[in-house]
Design an enzyme around this catalytic site. Structure first.
Site, PDB file in Angstrom:
ATOM      1  N   CYS A  94       0.953  -1.343  -0.075  1.00  0.00           N
ATOM      2  CA  CYS A  94      -0.169  -0.273  -0.194  1.00  0.00           C
ATOM      3  C   CYS A  94       0.709   1.349  -0.197  1.00  0.00           C
ATOM      4  O   CYS A  94       1.859   1.158   0.822  1.00  0.00           O
ATOM      5  CB  CYS A  94      -0.600   0.425   1.016  1.00  0.00           C
ATOM      6  SG  CYS A  94      -1.889   1.442   1.415  1.00  0.00           S
ATOM      7  N   CYS A  98       0.114   4.868   6.782  1.00  0.00           N
ATOM      8  CA  CYS A  98       0.040   5.072   7.677  1.00  0.00           C
ATOM      9  C   CYS A  98       0.799   4.077   9.132  1.00  0.00           C
ATOM     10  O   CYS A  98       0.928   3.284   8.805  1.00  0.00           O
ATOM     11  CB  CYS A  98      -1.228   4.191   8.304  1.00  0.00           C
ATOM     12  SG  CYS A  98      -2.293   4.482   6.437  1.00  0.00           S
ATOM     13  N   CYS A 101       0.875   0.534  10.017  1.00  0.00           N
ATOM     14  CA  CYS A 101       0.212  -0.132   9.750  1.00  0.00           C
ATOM     15  C   CYS A 101       1.079  -1.770   8.849  1.00  0.00           C
ATOM     16  O   CYS A 101       2.512  -1.229   8.140  1.00  0.00           O
ATOM     17  CB  CYS A 101      -0.384   0.060   8.591  1.00  0.00           C
ATOM     18  SG  CYS A 101      -1.313  -1.081   7.471  1.00  0.00           S
ATOM     19  N   CYS A 138     -16.088  -9.642   6.230  1.00  0.00           N
ATOM     20  CA  CYS A 138     -15.588  -7.923   5.934  1.00  0.00           C
ATOM     21  C   CYS A 138     -14.169  -7.956   4.846  1.00  0.00           C
ATOM     22  O   CYS A 138     -13.302  -8.967   5.564  1.00  0.00           O
ATOM     23  CB  CYS A 138     -15.134  -7.048   7.328  1.00  0.00           C
ATOM     24  SG  CYS A 138     -13.974  -5.615   6.703  1.00  0.00           S
ATOM     25  N   CYS A 169     -19.184  -6.479   4.375  1.00  0.00           N
ATOM     26  CA  CYS A 169     -17.755  -5.121   4.595  1.00  0.00           C
ATOM     27  C   CYS A 169     -17.061  -4.750   3.786  1.00  0.00           C
ATOM     28  O   CYS A 169     -16.156  -6.079   3.552  1.00  0.00           O
ATOM     29  CB  CYS A 169     -18.127  -5.812   5.578  1.00  0.00           C
ATOM     30  SG  CYS A 169     -17.107  -3.925   6.811  1.00  0.00           S
ATOM     31  N   CYS A 229     -19.407   2.246   8.692  1.00  0.00           N
ATOM     32  CA  CYS A 229     -18.285   1.557   9.638  1.00  0.00           C
ATOM     33  C   CYS A 229     -17.231   2.135   9.366  1.00  0.00           C
ATOM     34  O   CYS A 229     -15.880   2.096   9.218  1.00  0.00           O
ATOM     35  CB  CYS A 229     -18.171   0.355   9.205  1.00  0.00           C
ATOM     36  SG  CYS A 229     -16.395  -0.816  11.133  1.00  0.00           S
ATOM     37  N   ARG A 301     -16.804  -2.059  18.159  1.00  0.00           N
ATOM     38  CA  ARG A 301     -16.026  -3.522  18.327  1.00  0.00           C
ATOM     39  C   ARG A 301     -14.954  -3.264  18.614  1.00  0.00           C
ATOM     40  O   ARG A 301     -14.401  -2.724  18.576  1.00  0.00           O
ATOM     41  CB  ARG A 301     -16.502  -3.475  16.670  1.00  0.00           C
ATOM     42  CG  ARG A 301     -15.419  -5.283  16.379  1.00  0.00           C
ATOM     43  CD  ARG A 301     -15.660  -5.483  14.871  1.00  0.00           C
ATOM     44  NE  ARG A 301     -16.724  -5.854  15.034  1.00  0.00           N
ATOM     45  CZ  ARG A 301     -17.407  -4.662  13.240  1.00  0.00           C
ATOM     46  NH1 ARG A 301     -16.845  -3.946  12.572  1.00  0.00           N
ATOM     47  NH2 ARG A 301     -18.590  -4.885  13.152  1.00  0.00           N
TER      48      ARG A 301
HETATM   49  N1  SAM Z   1      -6.986   0.589   3.331  1.00  0.00           N
HETATM   50  C1  SAM Z   1      -7.649   0.661   4.076  1.00  0.00           C
HETATM   51  C2  SAM Z   1      -7.807   2.014   4.455  1.00  0.00           C
HETATM   52  O1  SAM Z   1      -6.398   2.279   5.539  1.00  0.00           O
HETATM   53  O2  SAM Z   1      -9.536   2.020   4.992  1.00  0.00           O
HETATM   54  C3  SAM Z   1      -8.349  -0.724   4.979  1.00  0.00           C
HETATM   55  C4  SAM Z   1      -7.255  -1.475   5.746  1.00  0.00           C
HETATM   56  S1  SAM Z   1      -6.408  -0.643   6.651  1.00  0.00           S
HETATM   57  C5  SAM Z   1      -5.616  -1.638   7.550  1.00  0.00           C
HETATM   58  C6  SAM Z   1      -8.227  -0.712   7.679  1.00  0.00           C
HETATM   59  C7  SAM Z   1      -8.173   0.424   9.767  1.00  0.00           C
HETATM   60  O3  SAM Z   1      -6.996  -1.425  10.432  1.00  0.00           O
HETATM   61  C8  SAM Z   1      -7.014   1.238   9.725  1.00  0.00           C
HETATM   62  O4  SAM Z   1      -7.219   2.345   9.725  1.00  0.00           O
HETATM   63  C9  SAM Z   1      -6.536   0.708  10.781  1.00  0.00           C
HETATM   64  O5  SAM Z   1      -7.369   1.780  11.917  1.00  0.00           O
HETATM   65  C10 SAM Z   1      -6.730  -0.191  11.182  1.00  0.00           C
HETATM   66  N2  SAM Z   1      -5.563  -0.441  11.609  1.00  0.00           N
HETATM   67  C11 SAM Z   1      -4.616  -1.108  10.881  1.00  0.00           C
HETATM   68  N3  SAM Z   1      -2.918  -1.380  11.226  1.00  0.00           N
HETATM   69  C12 SAM Z   1      -3.307  -2.014  12.322  1.00  0.00           C
HETATM   70  C13 SAM Z   1      -2.469  -2.028  13.405  1.00  0.00           C
HETATM   71  N4  SAM Z   1      -1.179  -2.291  13.668  1.00  0.00           N
HETATM   72  N5  SAM Z   1      -3.253  -1.899  14.937  1.00  0.00           N
HETATM   73  C14 SAM Z   1      -4.177  -1.212  15.119  1.00  0.00           C
HETATM   74  N6  SAM Z   1      -5.593  -1.365  14.527  1.00  0.00           N
HETATM   75  C15 SAM Z   1      -5.046  -1.158  13.189  1.00  0.00           C
HETATM   76  C1  DTB Z   2     -10.933  -1.997  12.000  1.00  0.00           C
HETATM   77  O1  DTB Z   2     -11.277  -1.427  12.355  1.00  0.00           O
HETATM   78  N1  DTB Z   2     -10.236  -2.868  12.114  1.00  0.00           N
HETATM   79  C2  DTB Z   2      -9.623  -3.819  11.368  1.00  0.00           C
HETATM   80  C3  DTB Z   2     -10.637  -3.876   9.716  1.00  0.00           C
HETATM   81  N2  DTB Z   2     -11.606  -2.649  10.173  1.00  0.00           N
HETATM   82  C4  DTB Z   2     -10.128  -4.331   8.510  1.00  0.00           C
HETATM   83  C5  DTB Z   2      -8.289  -4.366  10.709  1.00  0.00           C
HETATM   84  C6  DTB Z   2      -7.623  -4.270  12.022  1.00  0.00           C
HETATM   85  C7  DTB Z   2      -6.270  -4.727  11.597  1.00  0.00           C
HETATM   86  C8  DTB Z   2      -4.915  -4.979  12.854  1.00  0.00           C
HETATM   87  C9  DTB Z   2      -3.397  -5.083  11.601  1.00  0.00           C
HETATM   88  C10 DTB Z   2      -3.481  -6.286  10.632  1.00  0.00           C
HETATM   89  O2  DTB Z   2      -4.144  -7.472  10.669  1.00  0.00           O
HETATM   90  O3  DTB Z   2      -2.744  -6.196   9.337  1.00  0.00           O
HETATM   91 FE1  SF4 Z   3      -2.490   1.215   3.519  1.00  0.00          FE
HETATM   92 FE2  SF4 Z   3      -2.844  -0.138   5.633  1.00  0.00          FE
HETATM   93 FE3  SF4 Z   3      -3.121   2.720   4.928  1.00  0.00          FE
HETATM   94 FE4  SF4 Z   3      -5.401   0.706   4.553  1.00  0.00          FE
HETATM   95  S1  SF4 Z   3      -4.087   1.235   6.435  1.00  0.00           S
HETATM   96  S2  SF4 Z   3      -3.769   2.726   3.775  1.00  0.00           S
HETATM   97  S3  SF4 Z   3      -3.475  -0.639   3.636  1.00  0.00           S
HETATM   98  S4  SF4 Z   3      -0.514   1.800   5.107  1.00  0.00           S
END
Ligand code: SAM
Ligand code: DTB
Ligand code: SF4
Length: 357
Positions: A94, A98, A101, A138, A169, A229, A301
């Site tokens: 990606c 973030c 992430c 989801c 979702c 959501c 959640r």
């Molecule tokens: N790329 C899309 C976005 O950013 O909307 C969807 C996937 S993203 C992984 C969805 C959510 O997962 C993020 O907005 C964040 O709130 C949560 N998330 C991602 N990595 C995480 C982490 N290491 N710990 C907790 N929550 C995480």
């Molecule tokens: C959300 O708020 N948490 C989920 C879902 N929406 C997509 C994702 C959590 C991701 C945690 C890190 C991972 O497993 O990559």
């Molecule tokens: Fe990309 Fe992860 Fe950010 Fe979603 S949370 S936009 S997958 S870097």
């Protein structure tokens, strides 16, 4: 019975327009009705001053829990929890940065990158999630914003999962109004797009897109008639005021998000937040309780971070008003508690799960 509470599940007989026919495009905005036929949405508060939110956070813990549980019982069955299951349909690579992430190209996390899964793999995973008691499936793709072609590729997946009788979702990054419309037409029930944190703290976590970008996507999703959501992460190094501001952003939307995921940061090796200090679990539980009080009718959640939580901590989250979890042994790329452990905990607590149609 637990008094006059209004449940947010189809089987409970309240007026939910979000579950339509699978035969055509559905209009799915949740329109709950209370026992005296006042729409619940009219009874919800959308102008929370920050001071009131902070007052809630600052309550003695037991008082906050009591208030959250009292409100929870007015809107939901306190002994029922929804299970949603995640599947990463496109992993890693990606372009966003973030800091939390594991899927960002900016960090070396060793994530197992893969292109878009085949629909048969998605359906197999959804069937297995349903067998394990999940009612919502989801699908997440690590895109900044999908192309038109990518949106089209998601359509048969959404349709196929919907046909299994599960709520659908997806979380695909930023969406245009046209793309949101296309997903609505495909019958999508929910779109996940988190605000993550307060507008003030946001730029310390993400630089490649703005808070306003996120709000715009949420507006497009809402306008398309898809349930929203939207939640955030706690433990990023933000202050209590930032957590309060995030919840005020969510609750002060013209309509509360129907689902509010509260994630505890998973400190993934290779991400800049790997070294972030662990947030006190009681602060996480407080955040759940305040979310429940501010958005009484929504699914709140208990999301990422459960593998690091004790059974007792998770139980306090349910007492604070969490009524949904991510089930399954994987979130998107990181581990989640084993299904047997969740089942055993629910049994101990006498919690039952909602059933799929
Ligand atoms: N790329 C899309 C976005 O950013 O909307 C969807 C996937 S993203 C992984 C969805 C959510 O997962 C993020 O907005 C964040 O709130 C949560 N998330 C991602 N990595 C995480 C982490 N290491 N710990 C907790 N929550 C995480
Ligand atoms: C959300 O708020 N948490 C989920 C879902 N929406 C997509 C994702 C959590 C991701 C945690 C890190 C991972 O497993 O990559
Ligand atoms: Fe990309 Fe992860 Fe950010 Fe979603 S949370 S936009 S997958 S870097």
């Amino acid at each position: 019975m637990y008094g006059a509470y209004y449940r947010v599940a189809p089987k409970n007989g309240y007026n939910l327009s979000c579950f339509g026919s699978r035969e055509g495009p559905r209009r799915k905005l949740v329109t709950l009705q209370t026992a005296n036929e006042t729409p619940v949405n009219d009874a919800l508060v959308h102008n929370w001053p920050l001071t009131d939110v902070l007052d809630l956070f600052n309550l003695p813990f037991n008082e906050l829990m009591f208030r959250a549980q009292t409100i929870h019982r007015q809107f939901h069955d306190p002994n029922e929890v929804q299970i949603a299951t995640l599947l990463s349909v496109k992993t890693g690579g990606c372009p966003e940065d973030c800091k939390y992430c594991p899927q960002s190209v900016h960090y070396d996390t060793g994530v197992d990158t893969h292109a878009l899964l085949d629909i048969s793999e998605v359906v197999t995973a959804a069937k297995s999630a349903k067998e394990q008691g999940a009612t919502r499936f989801c699908m997440g793709a690590a895109w900044r914003s999908p192309t038109e072609r990518q949106v089209e590729q998601m359509v048969p997946m959404i349709e196929a999962v919907g046909e299994l009788g599960m709520e659908t979702c997806v979380t695909l990054g930023m969406l245009s109004d046209k793309q949101a419309g296309r997903l609505a037409e495909a019958g999508l029930d929910y779109y996940n797009h988190n605000l993550d944190t307060s507008p003030e703290f946001y730029s310390q976590i993400i630089s490649t897109r703005t808070y306003q970008d996120r709000l715009d996507t949420l507006g497009n999703v809402r306008d398309a008639g898809i349930n929203v959501c939207c939640g955030g992460i706690v433990g990023l190094g933000e202050s209590r005021a930032d957590r309060a501001k995030l919840l005020a952003e969510l609750a002060n939307m013209p309509q509360h998000p129907e689902s509010v995921p509260i994630n505890m940061l998973v400190r993934v090796e290779g991400t800049p937040l790997e070294v972030e200090e662990e947030l006190d679990i009681f602060e996480f539980i407080r955040s759940v309780a305040v979310a429940r009080i501010m958005m009484p009718a929504s699914w709140v959640r208990l999301s990422a971070g459960r593998t690091e939580m004790t059974r007792e901590a998770q139980s306090l989250c349910f007492l604070a008003g969490a009524n949904s979890i991510f089930g399954g042994e994987r979130l998107l790329t990181t581990p989640n508690p084993e299904e047997d452990a969740d089942k055993a905990l629910f049994e101990t607590l006498g919690i039952t799960t909602y059933a799929s149609s």
